[in-house]
Design an enzyme around this catalytic site. Structure first.
Site: not given
Ligand code: GLU
Length: 305
Positions: A61, A64, A189, A241, A259
């Site tokens: 994430s 992002k 993505y 989060y 994660v």
């Molecule tokens: N690849 C994970 C997803 O899209 C990323 C989640 C994360 O790092 O929060 O579910």
């Protein structure tokens, strides 16, 4: 400084026992739960590291942040925020529920999966491959590392098992928020989540943001100041989060977690920090990483507040 970092890592290593590595794909479940490492890159280009700083991990994430930077640079603030909101979420990162119940159907912010998938669709490029290359290119520039690449096994598992993300993306397509081919956007993505890095790469990326969008090593501007400002505001309010508020209270630096176990923290006008610790707490944040950042923030007075 290195001595201090060593002590802080050892003070907090036992926290890793209280977390769990991400296990939604087998590749991530293989990570060492006891690993804990840190790298700092300050704006005078001094570097400090301690613990398991050599551990490679997937960016997940934290990508992002760079996806949002590219979407803002390529499409502008108005267009991006006509399709994704700027408000924190109290739901898990992959939650679908608000998409249906919110009047506009817009994802709450660019740092939950729905928002990042929308931002990926907005990045320049005629197809998923071009969009992926655009963001990867930006990651390489910001990390000052041209060798960064995708961990193919992680990418394959993300793609094979990413059905919640698929559901989110098709919902957004149905609501006319994504205009592109859904599978193509998702492919970009999934690849971007699977880019393999180290804390050294991530501390450099954080240092560019800490330096107002200018690479401290070359003095070259990599992103516009306005984009840099927006990204930091969203990192502070939405980067951890559903634990972003707690993080703002205890650490007080714009940050983003993933994660894979990374937390990237920006200390404006001072330094970029990256920690890795694959054992996560129930919000999906590195449990040891968070504690390390808390202690460092306290000792070095890093809170911007
Ligand atoms: N690849 C994970 C997803 O899209 C990323 C989640 C994360 O790092 O929060 O579910």
């Amino acid at each position: 400084m290195e001595k201090l970092l060593k002590i802080v890592i050892e003070n907090n290593r036992s926290w890793t026992k209280h977390g769990k590595v991400a296990s939604y794909i087998p590749e991530l479940a293989k990570a060492n739960p006891n690993a804990l490492g840190i790298h700092i890159f300050d704006l005078d280009c001094n570097e400090f590291c301690a613990g398991d700083y050599k551990t490679a991990f997937t960016i997940q994430s934290v990508s992002k942040v760079i996806i949002l930077i590219c979407a803002l640079m390529d499409k502008g603030k108005e267009t991006v925020f006509s399709k994704v909101g700027t408000e924190p979420s109290s739901d898990p990162f992959n939650s679908i529920i608000k998409l249906e119940t919110r009047h506009s159907h817009k994802p709450l912010n660019p740092f939950i999966n729905a928002g990042a998938i929308v931002c990926t669709s907005l990045v320049a490029g005629d197809n998923g491959i071009e969009k992926f290359e655009r963001v990867l290119g930006m990651m390489k520039k910001m990390a000052d590392n041209p060798t960064i690449q995708v961990n193919f096994n992680v990418y394959q598992s993300e793609k094979l098992t990413g059905n919640t993300n698929r559901a989110i993306a098709y919902y957004l397509k149905g609501a006319n928020i994504i205009e592109r081919d859904v599978e193509d956007v998702l492919d970009a993505y999934f690849k971007l989540c699977s880019v393999e890095v180290t804390v050294k790469d991530m501390a450099r990326i954080a240092s560019v943001i800490a330096n107002g969008g200018i690479a401290p090593w070359s003095k070259k501007r990599l992103l516009p100041q306005k984009v840099n400002q927006i990204v930091q505001a969203l990192m502070m309010t939405c980067g951890l989060y559903d634990a972003s508020g707690e993080f703002a209270v205890n650490i007080g630096a714009p940050s983003k977690s993933g994660v894979g176990g990374c937390i990237l923290s920006v200390v404006p006008k001072r330094m970029g920090i990256a920690v890795v610790g694959p054992a996560l707490d129930e919000s999906g944040n590195s449990i040891g990483g968070k504690k390390v950042l808390e202690e460092i923030s306290e000792k070095l007075n890093l809170s911007i507040f």
